[in-house]
Design a protein around this motif. Structure first.
Motif, PDB file in Angstrom:
ATOM      1  N   GLU A  13      20.149   4.488  16.854  1.00  0.00           N
ATOM      2  CA  GLU A  13      20.904   3.901  15.745  1.00  0.00           C
ATOM      3  C   GLU A  13      22.309   4.476  15.689  1.00  0.00           C
ATOM      4  OE1 GLU A  13      18.270   2.976  11.995  1.00  0.00           O
ATOM      5  OE2 GLU A  13      17.610   4.897  12.850  1.00  0.00           O
TER       6      GLU A  13
ATOM      7  N   ARG B 164       0.261  16.552   4.037  1.00  0.00           N
ATOM      8  CA  ARG B 164       0.408  17.650   3.076  1.00  0.00           C
ATOM      9  C   ARG B 164      -0.735  17.676   2.068  1.00  0.00           C
ATOM     10  NH1 ARG B 164       5.445  20.267   1.929  1.00  0.00           N
ATOM     11  NH2 ARG B 164       4.543  20.611  -0.109  1.00  0.00           N
TER      12      ARG B 164
ATOM     13  N   GLY C 101      16.664   6.578  -7.280  1.00  0.00           N
ATOM     14  CA  GLY C 101      16.921   7.827  -6.572  1.00  0.00           C
ATOM     15  C   GLY C 101      16.198   7.862  -5.235  1.00  0.00           C
ATOM     16  N   LEU C 102      14.943   7.444  -5.244  1.00  0.00           N
ATOM     17  CA  LEU C 102      14.163   7.407  -3.996  1.00  0.00           C
ATOM     18  C   LEU C 102      14.838   6.505  -2.973  1.00  0.00           C
ATOM     19  CD1 LEU C 102      10.325   7.070  -4.625  1.00  0.00           C
ATOM     20  CD2 LEU C 102      11.658   9.081  -4.082  1.00  0.00           C
ATOM     21  N   LYS C 103      15.317   5.370  -3.431  1.00  0.00           N
ATOM     22  CA  LYS C 103      15.995   4.432  -2.519  1.00  0.00           C
ATOM     23  C   LYS C 103      17.191   5.110  -1.870  1.00  0.00           C
ATOM     24  CE  LYS C 103      15.022  -0.374  -3.628  1.00  0.00           C
ATOM     25  NZ  LYS C 103      13.995  -0.432  -4.676  1.00  0.00           N
TER      26      LYS C 103
ATOM     27  N   TYR D 178      13.404  15.452  15.277  1.00  0.00           N
ATOM     28  CA  TYR D 178      13.648  14.322  14.381  1.00  0.00           C
ATOM     29  C   TYR D 178      12.680  14.323  13.201  1.00  0.00           C
ATOM     30  CZ  TYR D 178      14.283   9.822  12.284  1.00  0.00           C
ATOM     31  OH  TYR D 178      14.513   8.848  11.365  1.00  0.00           O
TER      32      TYR D 178
ATOM     33  N   VAL E  98      16.649  14.044  -6.658  1.00  0.00           N
ATOM     34  CA  VAL E  98      16.314  12.960  -7.582  1.00  0.00           C
ATOM     35  C   VAL E  98      15.587  13.532  -8.792  1.00  0.00           C
ATOM     36  CG1 VAL E  98      15.018  10.825  -7.879  1.00  0.00           C
ATOM     37  CG2 VAL E  98      16.114  11.310  -5.687  1.00  0.00           C
TER      38      VAL E  98
ATOM     39  N   LEU F  55      16.587  13.384 -13.028  1.00  0.00           N
ATOM     40  CA  LEU F  55      15.849  12.454 -13.896  1.00  0.00           C
ATOM     41  C   LEU F  55      16.299  12.648 -15.343  1.00  0.00           C
ATOM     42  CD1 LEU F  55      12.204  12.570 -12.462  1.00  0.00           C
ATOM     43  CD2 LEU F  55      13.832  10.680 -12.334  1.00  0.00           C
TER      44      LEU F  55
ATOM     45  N   VAL G 135      17.644   8.356  -1.383  1.00  0.00           N
ATOM     46  CA  VAL G 135      17.162   9.346  -0.412  1.00  0.00           C
ATOM     47  C   VAL G 135      16.723   8.631   0.856  1.00  0.00           C
ATOM     48  CG1 VAL G 135      15.431  11.117   0.054  1.00  0.00           C
ATOM     49  CG2 VAL G 135      16.358  10.862  -2.249  1.00  0.00           C
ATOM     50  N   PHE G 136      16.006   7.556   0.657  1.00  0.00           N
ATOM     51  CA  PHE G 136      15.479   6.804   1.782  1.00  0.00           C
ATOM     52  C   PHE G 136      16.615   6.304   2.672  1.00  0.00           C
ATOM     53  CE2 PHE G 136      13.166   3.373   3.810  1.00  0.00           C
ATOM     54  CZ  PHE G 136      12.030   4.068   4.174  1.00  0.00           C
TER      55      PHE G 136
ATOM     56  N   ASN H   6      15.198   5.440 -12.833  1.00  0.00           N
ATOM     57  CA  ASN H   6      15.940   6.488 -12.132  1.00  0.00           C
ATOM     58  C   ASN H   6      15.192   6.999 -10.914  1.00  0.00           C
ATOM     59  OD1 ASN H   6      18.513   7.883 -13.584  1.00  0.00           O
ATOM     60  ND2 ASN H   6      17.276   6.716 -15.022  1.00  0.00           N
ATOM     61  N   TRP H   7      13.876   7.105 -11.038  1.00  0.00           N
ATOM     62  CA  TRP H   7      13.078   7.618  -9.920  1.00  0.00           C
ATOM     63  C   TRP H   7      13.154   6.650  -8.732  1.00  0.00           C
ATOM     64  CZ3 TRP H   7      11.242  11.838  -8.047  1.00  0.00           C
ATOM     65  CH2 TRP H   7      10.228  11.818  -7.102  1.00  0.00           C
ATOM     66  N   ILE H   8      12.948   5.375  -8.999  1.00  0.00           N
ATOM     67  CA  ILE H   8      12.905   4.418  -7.886  1.00  0.00           C
ATOM     68  C   ILE H   8      14.289   4.267  -7.259  1.00  0.00           C
ATOM     69  CG2 ILE H   8      13.037   2.395  -9.445  1.00  0.00           C
ATOM     70  CD1 ILE H   8      11.067   2.409  -6.212  1.00  0.00           C
TER      71      ILE H   8
ATOM     72  N   ARG I 127      10.647   4.940   9.334  1.00  0.00           N
ATOM     73  CA  ARG I 127      10.869   6.129   8.499  1.00  0.00           C
ATOM     74  C   ARG I 127       9.899   6.145   7.311  1.00  0.00           C
ATOM     75  NH1 ARG I 127      16.252   5.954  10.716  1.00  0.00           N
ATOM     76  NH2 ARG I 127      16.783   4.018   9.662  1.00  0.00           N
TER      77      ARG I 127
ATOM     78  N   LEU J  24      18.148   9.068   4.952  1.00  0.00           N
ATOM     79  CA  LEU J  24      17.319   9.808   5.918  1.00  0.00           C
ATOM     80  C   LEU J  24      17.964   9.747   7.303  1.00  0.00           C
ATOM     81  CD1 LEU J  24      13.668   8.811   4.910  1.00  0.00           C
ATOM     82  CD2 LEU J  24      14.791  11.022   4.600  1.00  0.00           C
ATOM     83  N   PRO J  25      17.723  10.773   8.135  1.00  0.00           N
ATOM     84  CA  PRO J  25      18.369  10.796   9.454  1.00  0.00           C
ATOM     85  C   PRO J  25      18.026   9.560  10.297  1.00  0.00           C
ATOM     86  CG  PRO J  25      16.774  12.615   9.189  1.00  0.00           C
ATOM     87  CD  PRO J  25      16.911  11.968   7.870  1.00  0.00           C
ATOM     88  N   ARG J  26      19.023   9.089  11.026  1.00  0.00           N
ATOM     89  CA  ARG J  26      18.855   7.921  11.902  1.00  0.00           C
ATOM     90  C   ARG J  26      18.188   8.348  13.204  1.00  0.00           C
ATOM     91  NH1 ARG J  26      19.760   3.949   8.308  1.00  0.00           N
ATOM     92  NH2 ARG J  26      19.175   5.653   6.955  1.00  0.00           N
ATOM     93  N   PHE J  27      17.538   7.410  13.847  1.00  0.00           N
ATOM     94  CA  PHE J  27      17.063   7.639  15.214  1.00  0.00           C
ATOM     95  C   PHE J  27      18.277   7.667  16.144  1.00  0.00           C
ATOM     96  CE2 PHE J  27      13.341   5.609  13.195  1.00  0.00           C
ATOM     97  CZ  PHE J  27      12.363   6.529  13.518  1.00  0.00           C
TER      98      PHE J  27
ATOM     99  N   ASN K 259      14.903  16.455   5.019  1.00  0.00           N
ATOM    100  CA  ASN K 259      15.791  15.598   4.240  1.00  0.00           C
ATOM    101  C   ASN K 259      15.049  14.910   3.096  1.00  0.00           C
ATOM    102  OD1 ASN K 259      18.758  14.866   5.367  1.00  0.00           O
ATOM    103  ND2 ASN K 259      17.467  15.718   6.965  1.00  0.00           N
ATOM    104  N   TRP K 260      13.830  14.501   3.374  1.00  0.00           N
ATOM    105  CA  TRP K 260      13.041  13.800   2.352  1.00  0.00           C
ATOM    106  C   TRP K 260      12.753  14.725   1.173  1.00  0.00           C
ATOM    107  CZ3 TRP K 260      12.041   9.227   0.633  1.00  0.00           C
ATOM    108  CH2 TRP K 260      10.951   9.002  -0.203  1.00  0.00           C
ATOM    109  N   ILE K 261      12.271  15.927   1.475  1.00  0.00           N
ATOM    110  CA  ILE K 261      11.885  16.819   0.385  1.00  0.00           C
ATOM    111  C   ILE K 261      13.118  17.291  -0.396  1.00  0.00           C
ATOM    112  CG2 ILE K 261      11.740  18.844   1.934  1.00  0.00           C
ATOM    113  CD1 ILE K 261       9.440  18.329  -1.035  1.00  0.00           C
TER     114      ILE K 261
ATOM    115  N   PRO L 293       0.606  13.681  -3.853  1.00  0.00           N
ATOM    116  CA  PRO L 293       1.723  14.207  -3.063  1.00  0.00           C
ATOM    117  C   PRO L 293       2.887  14.725  -3.898  1.00  0.00           C
ATOM    118  CG  PRO L 293       0.849  12.267  -1.973  1.00  0.00           C
ATOM    119  CD  PRO L 293       0.127  12.385  -3.302  1.00  0.00           C
TER     120      PRO L 293
ATOM    121  N   PHE M   2       8.697   0.522  -1.123  1.00  0.00           N
ATOM    122  CA  PHE M   2       9.789   0.214  -0.192  1.00  0.00           C
ATOM    123  C   PHE M   2       9.583  -0.953   0.760  1.00  0.00           C
ATOM    124  CE2 PHE M   2      10.996   4.677  -1.104  1.00  0.00           C
ATOM    125  CZ  PHE M   2      12.219   4.357  -1.676  1.00  0.00           C
TER     126      PHE M   2
ATOM    127  N   ARG N  59       4.320  18.626  -3.895  1.00  0.00           N
ATOM    128  CA  ARG N  59       5.683  18.950  -3.480  1.00  0.00           C
ATOM    129  C   ARG N  59       6.463  19.723  -4.536  1.00  0.00           C
ATOM    130  NH1 ARG N  59       6.951  16.282   1.452  1.00  0.00           N
ATOM    131  NH2 ARG N  59       5.828  14.332   1.800  1.00  0.00           N
TER     132      ARG N  59
END
Lengths: 246, 246
Positions: free
Chosen positions: A242, B184, A228-230, B217, B232, B236, A232-233, A224-226, B173, A236-239, B224-226, A156, B161, A160
């Motif tokens: 929320e 993908r 950074g991912l956190k 949504y 991120v 790096l 982004v996570f 840095n990757w982990i 999420r 992310l948009p809320r439902f 947002n994720w991509i 993945p 996560f 991307r």
């Protein structure tokens, strides 16, 4: 298992591989799966291997013997173009498997796959995947990477981010993240990680490095990757519920 | 193929599944792989399915018939505890495969796997994976998720996560990102995506939704994720020679 990948970019090529070799869960060791054959200014080949270790070692040894032979018999040193190099490696691969099968009393999987990339002076950069049967395919322009071994976990991130316009360094970071994700997900893939960056038309290897789990750059990249991912996570948009607190 | 996953959290459970069904590359359609059986305030079961479509449909139909039967024969409505529910579904699964194999003239793969999660009032939440053979395993406390089908592409994000302390919404999420990465990477997994969030001890389904590729949504989450990942990626750590401009 194994995980190796290679990318062909406008700027050059990137090769990366893990080093874990397993023959059952109680026999785990580290072997180099990246082999480079360079005649500076003339030609550069990098070979990544996956599959039966006796097969891949025999293939590499045969290539080395042919390179060292004084005559002008076929070898990576003498092939006229990349297509001939691929046929040559594919044929050695198929022949060695047949020989091992002929000796075997039991049914064993002797198969091996290779990624072969490189460049011969005056010709374009080439990257292809050689199957256990000895035939091969080229990398595509649209998705400029090839993988062998345990390929799914790390795909993945490549899907991307990678296209031919990416820089060598960014593709190298992408490859390291792809391998790190695979290492976390699957015990049969493990460090150290070998990385090679080839600048197009250089016919030489400028950047080749090995990362252990605690090598500062690799450790810092993973951290840095982990983190950074956190981030982004968390953003992310809320439902709907929320937002309204319902 | 298929990709389904489920997570058991302190706060409840999350279930997610794609809907693509393929019988060869020229026969592609969409089928629901998430089935919910609820007796509000008393018990809730959610079943996710992967494998042979005729098998999984027959299993679900048999469960529905048993639920609807007036008597007190075994069914999800009458089982005394979750372990009994798992044995019951596993047995139906094995029996239907045997029946189909008995009728078949050719060798066909009739296998199916299931994830079964839920709760019976007064008992803990349970989540387990039922194999084609009818036996089953529970989710572990350490890695609180189970997957069936095309599981590898979407596993790294779960590894990074998920733990039991994550909120229902964050786990949802995470599940959506895991499925999107798989979609993908692999043509045999596709939208719409079904999502269910279960609040512990509710014995009811509060949040159940279906996302098409263009559902706002889901589209916003993917965007947002991509974009976040790109950010991120761009931040790096650089290699030494990038810093010094060498």
């Amino acid at each position: 298992m194994t995980y190796c990948l290679a990318v062909r970019l406008n700027a050059g090529m990137v090769f990366a591989s893990d080093t874990r070799t397993t023959a059952g869960i109680d026999q785990v060791s580290a072997y180099r799966k990246m082999h480079t054959f360079v005649w500076e200014g003339e030609r550069m080949f990098t070979l990544l291997s996956a599959g039966n270790l006796a097969t891949t070692q025999s293939v590499v040894k045969q290539i080395e013997l042919d390179n060292a032979s004084a005559g002008e018999g076929i070898s990576l040193r003498t092939v006229a173009h990349f297509y001939q190099a691929a046929e040559y490696v594919g044929e050695i691969n198929a022949r060695i498997q047949q020989r091992h099968e002929g000796m075997a009393q039991q049914s064993v999987n002797f198969e091996a796959s290779f990624i072969l990339g490189g460049q011969i002076a005056g010709q374009p950069q080439e990257l292809l995947l050689i199957y256990p049967q000895g035939n091969f395919i080229e990398v595509s322009t649209e998705s400029p990477f090839l993988q062998i071994g345990e390929t799914k976990y790390g795909k993945p991130i490549l899907d991307r981010f990678l296209d031919a316009s990416v820089s060598l360094e960014n593709a190298a970071r992408c490859a390291l993240v792809s391998i790190d994700s695979t290492i976390r997900a699957n015990l049969s893939v493990g460090p150290p990680v070998d990385l090679l960056m080839y600048e197009k038309d250089s016919m030489a290897v400028q950047r080749q490095m090995r990362f252990k789990a605690n090598t500062p750059y690799y450790a810092s990249l993973r951290k840095n990757w982990i983190e950074g991912l956190k981030g982004v996570f968390d953003s992310l948009p809320r439902f709907d519920w929320e937002k309204t607190g319902q």
